[in-house]
Scaffold this motif. Structure first.
Motif, PDB file in Angstrom:
ATOM      1  N   LYS A  15      52.561  38.143  18.582  1.00 34.78           N
ATOM      2  CA  LYS A  15      53.888  38.731  18.783  1.00 34.78           C
ATOM      3  C   LYS A  15      54.903  37.684  19.269  1.00 34.78           C
ATOM      4  CE  LYS A  15      53.226  41.419  21.865  1.00 34.78           C
ATOM      5  NZ  LYS A  15      53.219  41.959  23.206  1.00 34.78           N
ATOM      6  N   SER A  35      61.853  40.837  30.776  1.00 35.68           N
ATOM      7  CA  SER A  35      61.235  41.847  31.637  1.00 35.68           C
ATOM      8  C   SER A  35      60.927  41.275  33.007  1.00 35.68           C
ATOM      9  CB  SER A  35      59.899  42.297  31.025  1.00 35.68           C
ATOM     10  OG  SER A  35      60.105  42.954  29.814  1.00 35.68           O
ATOM     11  N   ARG A  39      52.966  39.382  37.430  1.00 32.64           N
ATOM     12  CA  ARG A  39      51.925  38.387  37.155  1.00 32.64           C
ATOM     13  C   ARG A  39      52.499  36.976  37.332  1.00 32.64           C
ATOM     14  NH1 ARG A  39      52.771  35.329  32.832  1.00 32.64           N
ATOM     15  NH2 ARG A  39      53.086  36.135  30.718  1.00 32.64           N
ATOM     16  N   TYR A  51      60.224  35.714  31.694  1.00 30.41           N
ATOM     17  CA  TYR A  51      60.141  36.872  32.596  1.00 30.41           C
ATOM     18  C   TYR A  51      60.931  36.574  33.862  1.00 30.41           C
ATOM     19  CZ  TYR A  51      56.057  38.983  30.215  1.00 30.41           C
ATOM     20  OH  TYR A  51      55.213  39.586  29.311  1.00 30.41           O
ATOM     21  N   GLU A  70      61.897  51.628  31.960  1.00 27.64           N
ATOM     22  CA  GLU A  70      60.470  51.964  31.947  1.00 27.64           C
ATOM     23  C   GLU A  70      59.726  50.844  32.649  1.00 27.64           C
ATOM     24  OE1 GLU A  70      57.880  50.218  30.139  1.00 27.64           O
ATOM     25  OE2 GLU A  70      59.338  48.642  29.764  1.00 27.64           O
ATOM     26  N   TYR A  80      54.786  45.408  34.823  1.00 30.67           N
ATOM     27  CA  TYR A  80      55.789  44.875  33.905  1.00 30.67           C
ATOM     28  C   TYR A  80      56.857  45.950  33.737  1.00 30.67           C
ATOM     29  CZ  TYR A  80      52.090  41.640  32.254  1.00 30.67           C
ATOM     30  OH  TYR A  80      51.105  40.694  32.165  1.00 30.67           O
ATOM     31  N   GLY A  81      58.118  45.582  33.694  1.00 26.94           N
ATOM     32  CA  GLY A  81      59.149  46.600  33.531  1.00 26.94           C
ATOM     33  C   GLY A  81      60.445  46.073  32.952  1.00 26.94           C
ATOM     34  N   ASP A 100      59.621  42.938  23.985  1.00 26.03           N
ATOM     35  CA  ASP A 100      58.198  42.649  23.835  1.00 26.03           C
ATOM     36  C   ASP A 100      57.510  43.407  24.958  1.00 26.03           C
ATOM     37  OD1 ASP A 100      55.651  41.603  24.225  1.00 26.03           O
ATOM     38  OD2 ASP A 100      56.247  39.538  23.833  1.00 26.03           O
ATOM     39  N   VAL A 101      56.970  44.574  24.643  1.00 22.14           N
ATOM     40  CA  VAL A 101      56.426  45.454  25.688  1.00 22.14           C
ATOM     41  C   VAL A 101      55.073  46.025  25.258  1.00 22.14           C
ATOM     42  CG1 VAL A 101      58.672  46.128  26.630  1.00 22.14           C
ATOM     43  CG2 VAL A 101      57.700  47.426  24.743  1.00 22.14           C
ATOM     44  N   ASP A 102      54.356  46.634  26.186  1.00 21.51           N
ATOM     45  CA  ASP A 102      53.076  47.249  25.828  1.00 21.51           C
ATOM     46  C   ASP A 102      53.350  48.568  25.085  1.00 21.51           C
ATOM     47  OD1 ASP A 102      53.688  49.083  27.962  1.00 21.51           O
ATOM     48  OD2 ASP A 102      51.551  49.530  28.018  1.00 21.51           O
ATOM     49  N   ARG A 148      42.010  41.752  28.343  1.00 21.00           N
ATOM     50  CA  ARG A 148      42.957  41.942  27.245  1.00 21.00           C
ATOM     51  C   ARG A 148      42.267  42.507  26.007  1.00 21.00           C
ATOM     52  NH1 ARG A 148      48.107  38.995  28.094  1.00 21.00           N
ATOM     53  NH2 ARG A 148      48.099  38.668  30.333  1.00 21.00           N
TER      54      ARG A 148
HETATM   55  P1  5GP Z   1      51.757  39.000  28.898  1.00 21.10           P
HETATM   56  O1  5GP Z   1      51.126  38.952  30.275  1.00 21.10           O
HETATM   57  O2  5GP Z   1      50.802  38.576  27.810  1.00 21.10           O
HETATM   58  O3  5GP Z   1      53.085  38.281  28.829  1.00 21.10           O
HETATM   59  O4  5GP Z   1      52.098  40.517  28.603  1.00 21.10           O
HETATM   60  C1  5GP Z   1      51.124  41.491  28.738  1.00 21.10           C
HETATM   61  C2  5GP Z   1      51.601  42.783  28.140  1.00 21.10           C
HETATM   62  O5  5GP Z   1      52.686  43.327  28.901  1.00 21.10           O
HETATM   63  C3  5GP Z   1      52.106  42.630  26.703  1.00 21.10           C
HETATM   64  O6  5GP Z   1      51.582  43.722  25.955  1.00 21.10           O
HETATM   65  C4  5GP Z   1      53.596  42.740  26.869  1.00 21.10           C
HETATM   66  O7  5GP Z   1      54.192  43.225  25.688  1.00 21.10           O
HETATM   67  C5  5GP Z   1      53.692  43.751  28.009  1.00 21.10           C
HETATM   68  N1  5GP Z   1      55.017  43.769  28.648  1.00 21.10           N
HETATM   69  C6  5GP Z   1      55.845  42.717  28.894  1.00 21.10           C
HETATM   70  N2  5GP Z   1      56.985  43.142  29.445  1.00 21.10           N
HETATM   71  C7  5GP Z   1      56.914  44.486  29.550  1.00 21.10           C
HETATM   72  C8  5GP Z   1      57.808  45.518  30.025  1.00 21.10           C
HETATM   73  O8  5GP Z   1      58.924  45.272  30.473  1.00 21.10           O
HETATM   74  N3  5GP Z   1      57.362  46.790  29.973  1.00 21.10           N
HETATM   75  C9  5GP Z   1      56.133  47.110  29.491  1.00 21.10           C
HETATM   76  N4  5GP Z   1      55.819  48.410  29.453  1.00 21.10           N
HETATM   77  N5  5GP Z   1      55.268  46.191  29.020  1.00 21.10           N
HETATM   78  C10 5GP Z   1      55.657  44.898  29.054  1.00 21.10           C
END
Ligand code: 5GP
Ligand code: ADP
Length: 187
Positions: A15, A35, A39, A51, A70, A80-81, A100-102, A148
């Protein structure tokens, strides 16, 4: 009116790589939604760019103040938000905002923005390919990779709820498909 593009996929699907190839395309006029997360930064990540890196206390204060559109505890103790202020600023500037969100965040953002949003699911060709990519990226500890992968199967079950599914087997093909879907949606 500016629009929003929501990207979801299990971690390691490609992604970020696909989003990274689309952001510089000036004709799409995209801005990345930064976001907030609890972490720690990974690799070369910078605060305020990939982030906003917050302490659990700072994150909680934003929850209490109702500052998020959200938020999710995507992994244990890893929050994450999406901050309203962040997105509103970009939309007001006339930019199309990329998320880019879950998968839960993706569903909620689609509900929030309705027809103003295009939701894209980036699907890996297999769980095995996902494992290889996460190992190849070499940014996460084995325990983190296991977490993951555990979550990946659950996330894959959400794919049919998205406007479009892009299978990321050959990377160039996937980039092209994502580009075309967005271009159509914005025109
Ligand atoms: P990573 O740690 O790999 O950057 O992200 C882990 C997961 O958290 C990914 O699926 C990513 O899309 C999700 N994520 C990142 N920012 C947000 C957010 O603001 N809200 C939500 N709900 N998920 C998020
Ligand atoms: P995500 O943002 O979904 O977690 P990344 O974009 O970081 O995933 O990609 C995970 C790893 O897989 C990276 O090392 C990336 O270079 C690699 N990758 C991405 N797409 C492909 C592909 N189609 N084939 C092989 N490797 C890929």
């Amino acid at each position: 009116m500016s629009k929003v593009i929501i990207f979801c996929a299990p971690s390691g699907s490609g992604k970020s790589t696909i989003i990274g190839s689309l952001m510089p395309r000036e004709e799409l006029n995209l801005a990345f939604s930064v976001s907030a997360t609890t972490r720690p930064p990974r690799g070369q990540e910078r605060d305020g760019v990939e982030y906003l890196f917050l302490s659990p206390e700072q994150f909680r204060a934003h929850i209490v103040a109702d500052d998020f559109i959200e938020y999710e505890e995507v992994y244990a103790d890893r929050f994450y938000g999406t901050l309203k202020s962040q997105v509103e600023k970009q939309l007001a500037a006339g930019q199309n905002v990329v998320f880019d969100v879950d998968v839960h965040g993706g569903m909620r953002l689609k509900e929030y923005f309705g027809d103003r949003a295009l939701s894209l699911f980036i699907q890996p060709p297999s769980i095995d390919a996902l494992r290889q990519r996460l190992e190849g990226r070499a940014t996460d500890a084995p325990e983190v990779i296991r977490q993951r992968l555990d979550r990946a199967e659950y996330e894959l079950s959400f794919a049919p709820r998205f406007d479009r599914i892009v299978v990321n087997d050959d990377l160039e093909t996937a980039k092209q498909e994502a580009y075309k879907a967005i271009q159509e949606f914005l025109s």
